[in-house]
Design an enzyme around this catalytic site. Sequence first.
Site, PDB file in Angstrom:
ATOM      1  N   TRP A 118      97.355  54.359   9.487  1.00 28.86           N
ATOM      2  CA  TRP A 118      96.722  53.264   9.347  1.00 28.86           C
ATOM      3  C   TRP A 118      97.145  52.165   8.412  1.00 28.86           C
ATOM      4  CZ3 TRP A 118      94.370  57.440   7.551  1.00 28.86           C
ATOM      5  CH2 TRP A 118      94.140  57.597   6.266  1.00 28.86           C
ATOM      6  N   HIS A 119      97.712  52.752   7.497  1.00 26.98           N
ATOM      7  CA  HIS A 119      98.318  51.769   6.141  1.00 26.98           C
ATOM      8  C   HIS A 119      99.843  51.118   6.521  1.00 26.98           C
ATOM      9  CE1 HIS A 119      98.140  50.504   1.913  1.00 26.98           C
ATOM     10  NE2 HIS A 119      99.699  50.519   2.371  1.00 26.98           N
ATOM     11  N   HIS A 163      97.690  47.121  -1.865  1.00 29.53           N
ATOM     12  CA  HIS A 163      96.659  45.970  -1.431  1.00 29.53           C
ATOM     13  C   HIS A 163      96.589  44.821  -2.453  1.00 29.53           C
ATOM     14  CE1 HIS A 163      94.937  47.782   2.249  1.00 29.53           C
ATOM     15  NE2 HIS A 163      95.182  49.274   1.719  1.00 29.53           N
ATOM     16  N   GLU A 175      98.567  58.466   5.791  1.00 27.86           N
ATOM     17  CA  GLU A 175      97.941  57.367   6.227  1.00 27.86           C
ATOM     18  C   GLU A 175      98.324  56.641   7.263  1.00 27.86           C
ATOM     19  OE1 GLU A 175      96.771  54.727   3.004  1.00 27.86           O
ATOM     20  OE2 GLU A 175      95.571  56.378   1.889  1.00 27.86           O
ATOM     21  N   ALA A 204      94.652  54.438  -5.179  1.00 30.92           N
ATOM     22  CA  ALA A 204      95.612  53.988  -5.796  1.00 30.92           C
ATOM     23  C   ALA A 204      94.662  53.595  -7.092  1.00 30.92           C
ATOM     24  CB  ALA A 204      96.426  52.779  -5.682  1.00 30.92           C
TER      25      ALA A 204
END
Length: 438
Positions: free
Chosen positions: A179-180, A121, A177, A114
Amino acid sequence: MATASSIAPASANSISVAAARKLDRNPSHLDVFVNKSYPLKPARYTPKTSTVSGTGIRLRPEAAGAYNKMVKAAKKSGVRVKLISGYRSYNRQAQLFNQYSRMYGKKYAERISAKPGTSEHQTGLAADVGNYNGACALQSCFEGTPVGKWMKKNAHKYGFILRYPKGQESVTGYAYEPWHFRYVGTSLAKSYKNSGAKTFEHFHGVASTKKNSPKTVKGTAKTTANLNMRSGAGAGNRVILTIPRGKSVKLTGSKKSGWYQVTYKSKTGWVSGTYLSNVSMPKSETKKKETKKPSPKPNSSSKKTTANLNMRAGAGTSNRVILTIPKGKTVKATGKTKSGWLQVTYKSKTGWVSGTYLSNTSTPKKSKPKTESSPKKKVKTKTTTANLNMRTGNSTKKQVVLTIPKGKKVEIIGSKKSGWYPVKFKSKKGWVSGTYLK
């Protein structure tokens, strides 16, 4: 905030109606909505965060508490969740985005990172998770690992949602993703799960795809980095020329072990598919079976991993992980080295690994070069004056590779640094303190 009972379960129409509500843009709220089209306001927003116990990673206190509960529940089920990344400041996000842009080009960087001011985040509510053994870290194969499966099934119970699902890049703006995960609170997470919405964008009624994106021409691809065209499918083959980043190449239709045969500026050769985007094989060729003779094997040495080893996009731990090579596997070294890192090929992927975790298994079968007739360079050695730890770097904080017994000779393989020597002992390489050498 909508409750689970107020959101109708399941058709595309019911989802759009239920999600037609005002977006929360307040970055201090747990349900703040942020993506490429809805940046944070203010752009340099900084939340209050706390360190997640057992890690050096920070999250918003609410997210950190929920994460700890989730980890305990997973552990009871026999699954160990590892926190890889959490809060990132505006400046840190800018560093990462610029790094990926330099490595892969801005267009590809926008798929995997991003821009500062648009990252979840930065809210302190997003967490990247992984397996403790490092398997499939920050890779799509993470979905099939124990942690990946458990998170997909249970994360919403603790207030976390999978933010960038598979097949929804045109809506979320980011590649898949698994994992996000984004913390939104248990009530909203369960409502989102029950709604059947494909993405958080769908849930809020702001899902839209880019209709005017340029069409990919059949039989072409674009380079994401300065890319060597070689005479064969493998990093050990002769370089014909280097194709600049961002250039379009024509695909001949031939593909082998992750390498593509291409034409650029009247030259034809092979390039690694790792550094190609918008790949679209020509129609006439994709239906044909490849009948060409196999390319000559790369003239490269074989090495074996001594631990589970991350292959990265560049020489250094700050670079993106391409895949994790299991302990005891054989890799092909291309011959390129940089600051103790080696470029290797494993399962059609080419990248960089730390030489500390490699041992020799064979050397290239090739006639000796003329330069070998010159006198051999004298090997410099020293003797240990005590049982001495060999470490991965020039500090006692670095990991111990092995302990060298007192009175043993070690080969000095480089220059002294801060009182430490780079040495080789029993095929292992690392650093030892010069205090215990004579």
